[in-house]
Design a protein around this motif. Structure first.
Motif, PDB file in Angstrom:
ATOM      1  N   UNK A  53     -21.751  -3.742 -20.999  1.00  0.00           N
ATOM      2  CA  UNK A  53     -22.738  -3.986 -21.746  1.00  0.00           C
ATOM      3  C   UNK A  53     -23.098  -5.369 -21.989  1.00  0.00           C
ATOM      4  N   UNK A  54     -22.162  -6.387 -22.652  1.00  0.00           N
ATOM      5  CA  UNK A  54     -22.434  -7.477 -22.817  1.00  0.00           C
ATOM      6  C   UNK A  54     -22.792  -8.432 -21.484  1.00  0.00           C
ATOM      7  N   UNK A  55     -22.324  -8.114 -20.333  1.00  0.00           N
ATOM      8  CA  UNK A  55     -22.709  -8.952 -19.203  1.00  0.00           C
ATOM      9  C   UNK A  55     -24.321  -8.353 -18.769  1.00  0.00           C
ATOM     10  N   UNK A  56     -24.505  -7.155 -19.085  1.00  0.00           N
ATOM     11  CA  UNK A  56     -25.855  -6.723 -18.926  1.00  0.00           C
ATOM     12  C   UNK A  56     -27.047  -7.437 -19.810  1.00  0.00           C
ATOM     13  N   UNK A  57     -26.524  -7.457 -21.308  1.00  0.00           N
ATOM     14  CA  UNK A  57     -27.363  -8.053 -22.193  1.00  0.00           C
ATOM     15  C   UNK A  57     -27.382  -9.599 -21.890  1.00  0.00           C
ATOM     16  N   UNK A  58     -26.421 -10.239 -21.355  1.00  0.00           N
ATOM     17  CA  UNK A  58     -26.574 -11.643 -20.969  1.00  0.00           C
ATOM     18  C   UNK A  58     -27.608 -11.779 -19.874  1.00  0.00           C
ATOM     19  N   UNK A  59     -27.640 -10.902 -18.800  1.00  0.00           N
ATOM     20  CA  UNK A  59     -28.482 -10.989 -17.719  1.00  0.00           C
ATOM     21  C   UNK A  59     -29.872 -10.672 -18.040  1.00  0.00           C
ATOM     22  N   UNK A  60     -29.870  -9.788 -19.191  1.00  0.00           N
ATOM     23  CA  UNK A  60     -31.514  -9.321 -19.311  1.00  0.00           C
ATOM     24  C   UNK A  60     -32.259 -10.682 -20.281  1.00  0.00           C
ATOM     25  N   UNK A  61     -31.189 -11.336 -21.060  1.00  0.00           N
ATOM     26  CA  UNK A  61     -31.847 -12.546 -21.845  1.00  0.00           C
ATOM     27  C   UNK A  61     -32.438 -13.375 -20.820  1.00  0.00           C
ATOM     28  N   UNK A  62     -31.862 -13.372 -19.590  1.00  0.00           N
ATOM     29  CA  UNK A  62     -32.437 -14.548 -18.745  1.00  0.00           C
ATOM     30  C   UNK A  62     -32.494 -15.909 -18.883  1.00  0.00           C
ATOM     31  N   UNK A  63     -33.468 -16.808 -18.499  1.00  0.00           N
ATOM     32  CA  UNK A  63     -33.168 -18.295 -18.560  1.00  0.00           C
ATOM     33  C   UNK A  63     -33.883 -18.855 -19.803  1.00  0.00           C
ATOM     34  N   UNK A  64     -34.221 -17.988 -20.955  1.00  0.00           N
ATOM     35  CA  UNK A  64     -35.031 -18.339 -22.018  1.00  0.00           C
ATOM     36  C   UNK A  64     -33.749 -18.710 -22.969  1.00  0.00           C
ATOM     37  N   UNK A  65     -33.828 -18.349 -24.391  1.00  0.00           N
ATOM     38  CA  UNK A  65     -32.827 -18.950 -25.373  1.00  0.00           C
ATOM     39  C   UNK A  65     -31.530 -18.163 -25.100  1.00  0.00           C
ATOM     40  N   UNK A  66     -30.331 -18.689 -25.596  1.00  0.00           N
ATOM     41  CA  UNK A  66     -29.275 -17.763 -25.201  1.00  0.00           C
ATOM     42  C   UNK A  66     -29.205 -16.646 -25.977  1.00  0.00           C
ATOM     43  N   UNK A  67     -28.382 -15.785 -25.614  1.00  0.00           N
ATOM     44  CA  UNK A  67     -28.081 -14.417 -26.204  1.00  0.00           C
ATOM     45  C   UNK A  67     -27.095 -14.790 -27.360  1.00  0.00           C
ATOM     46  N   UNK A  93     -12.876  -4.591 -28.750  1.00  0.00           N
ATOM     47  CA  UNK A  93     -11.772  -3.780 -28.536  1.00  0.00           C
ATOM     48  C   UNK A  93     -11.591  -2.601 -27.440  1.00  0.00           C
ATOM     49  N   UNK A  94     -12.961  -2.450 -26.703  1.00  0.00           N
ATOM     50  CA  UNK A  94     -12.921  -1.751 -25.681  1.00  0.00           C
ATOM     51  C   UNK A  94     -13.481  -0.167 -26.025  1.00  0.00           C
ATOM     52  N   UNK A  95     -13.928  -0.148 -27.019  1.00  0.00           N
ATOM     53  CA  UNK A  95     -14.758   1.178 -27.724  1.00  0.00           C
ATOM     54  C   UNK A  95     -16.363   1.185 -27.246  1.00  0.00           C
ATOM     55  N   UNK A  96     -17.015   2.156 -27.566  1.00  0.00           N
ATOM     56  CA  UNK A  96     -18.437   2.426 -27.033  1.00  0.00           C
ATOM     57  C   UNK A  96     -19.357   0.944 -27.234  1.00  0.00           C
ATOM     58  N   UNK A  97     -20.289   0.724 -26.589  1.00  0.00           N
ATOM     59  CA  UNK A  97     -21.202  -0.300 -26.586  1.00  0.00           C
ATOM     60  C   UNK A  97     -22.563   0.164 -26.205  1.00  0.00           C
ATOM     61  N   UNK A  98     -23.473  -0.434 -26.703  1.00  0.00           N
ATOM     62  CA  UNK A  98     -25.103  -0.140 -26.538  1.00  0.00           C
ATOM     63  C   UNK A  98     -25.857  -1.365 -26.474  1.00  0.00           C
ATOM     64  N   UNK A  99     -26.823  -1.217 -25.627  1.00  0.00           N
ATOM     65  CA  UNK A  99     -27.924  -2.274 -25.381  1.00  0.00           C
ATOM     66  C   UNK A  99     -29.260  -1.960 -25.488  1.00  0.00           C
TER      67      UNK A  99
END
Length: 311
Positions: free
Chosen positions: A27-41, A83-89
């Motif tokens: 989910x963190x990788x997906x969030x970083x991808x969606x933030x694109x080339x704009x301001x950093x996540x 810690x490996x638990x649930x994540x949401x974006x």
């Protein structure tokens, strides 16, 4: 700025193969991808008590927002458990027009389809003000992704995407496939009181008063399961009812009278059930339970009927 949408989705297409390999947190990788080339996540650790997602061990909150020409806004927010638990974006953006929104949806569909996610067309509806709402769910073994496309009659189309690596963290209205899914496959809601029944599957209830403070309730309950699988239905419902306060929510919402001490659940494998009526309280296939002192329910132990006389 007409180049912004498709490159971001093409990046997602390249990033999604990494999700199956779990290089870190998907989910963190997906969030970083969606933030694109704009301001950093921007991400920061928070305490478990401050997390909006129950059961997180080492939560991190991430956010990114940018203003685009024409007053359009794009934002990403993620609750990630290191810690490996649930994540949401959440990913939210406003498209230039319907054609622009369609390109985003098509690119996302290609990316998710290439990873083997199954697509559910949740349908199209009309909201107050004439907005057309289109909803799509993609479902995989380690990723659920829901997209809503809201198109006002005169205005800017709005796209909202929710993704999670744990079905129990997803807002239930986004899981449109559950209405036809077998009851046993529906994930339990996180942070909620234990529920033995899905209230949207209760087709009818009738109660019979035993004494002033006790009674029998019969609930018609749709399971979306073939009749041949009645043993699995019995096993699942028995396990759910064995939890303390498993029917407390049903009582508070009026699905079952509060005075009930004996409960019969009549599984309905479709919308058609035998009539409740005022006849015999039980029929073949009924699941019969008795209330325990600790507010859990146990299968009712009924003595066998004596054999009929041959004379």
């Amino acid at each position: 700025m007409r180049f912004v949408v498709l490159p971001a989705l093409l990046l997602a297409m390249h990033a999604l193969p990494c999700l199956g390999q779990k290089p870190g947190n998907p989910i963190l990788e997906l969030a970083r991808t969606w933030s694109g080339a704009g301001p950093a996540l921007k991400c920061q650790r928070i305490s478990a008590s401050a997390s909006d997602i129950p059961d997180q061990i080492d939560p991190q909150h991430c956010a990114w927002e940018t203003a685009r020409p024409g007053g359009l806004t794009e934002r990403v927010q993620a609750g990630v458990d290191l810690g490996g638990g649930p994540s949401l974006v959440f990913w939210e953006r406003f498209a230039r027009d319907d054609a622009d929104a369609a390109r985003v949806i098509d690119s996302l569909g290609i990316a998710l389809g290439s990873r083997g996610l199954r697509r559910h067309q949740c349908g199209t509806s009309t909201a107050p003000g004439g907005r057309r709402i289109r909803e799509i769910l993609w479902e995989g073994n380690d990723l659920l992704l829901f997209l809503m496309h809201a198109a006002p009659p005169d205005g800017v189309p709005h796209l909202m995407v929710v993704a999670s690596d744990d079905a129990a963290t997803m807002p239930k209205p986004t899981l449109c496939h559950l209405k036809s899914a077998p009851d046993a496959l529906v994930p339990r809601e996180r942070g909620s009181a234990p529920r033995a029944l899905r209230f949207d599957m209760v087709l009818g209830t009738v109660d019979f008063r035993h004494t002033v403070d006790s009674g029998l309730a019969i609930i018609h309950y749709r399971t979306n399961t073939p009749a041949r699988d009645s043993a699995s239905v019995r096993r699942v419902l028995t396990e759910r009812l064995a939890r303390r306060n498993s029917m407390l929510a049903a009582q508070s919402m009026g699905v079952m009278p509060s005075r009930t001490t004996r409960l019969i659940i009549r599984p309905c494998h479709t919308d058609s059930c035998p009539p409740l009526g005022n006849g015999p309280p039980t029929i073949a296939g009924d699941l019969d339970f008795t209330l325990r002192p600790d507010s859990s329910w146990t299968p009712t132990d009924r003595p066998p009927r004596p054999p009929r006389s041959s004379r």
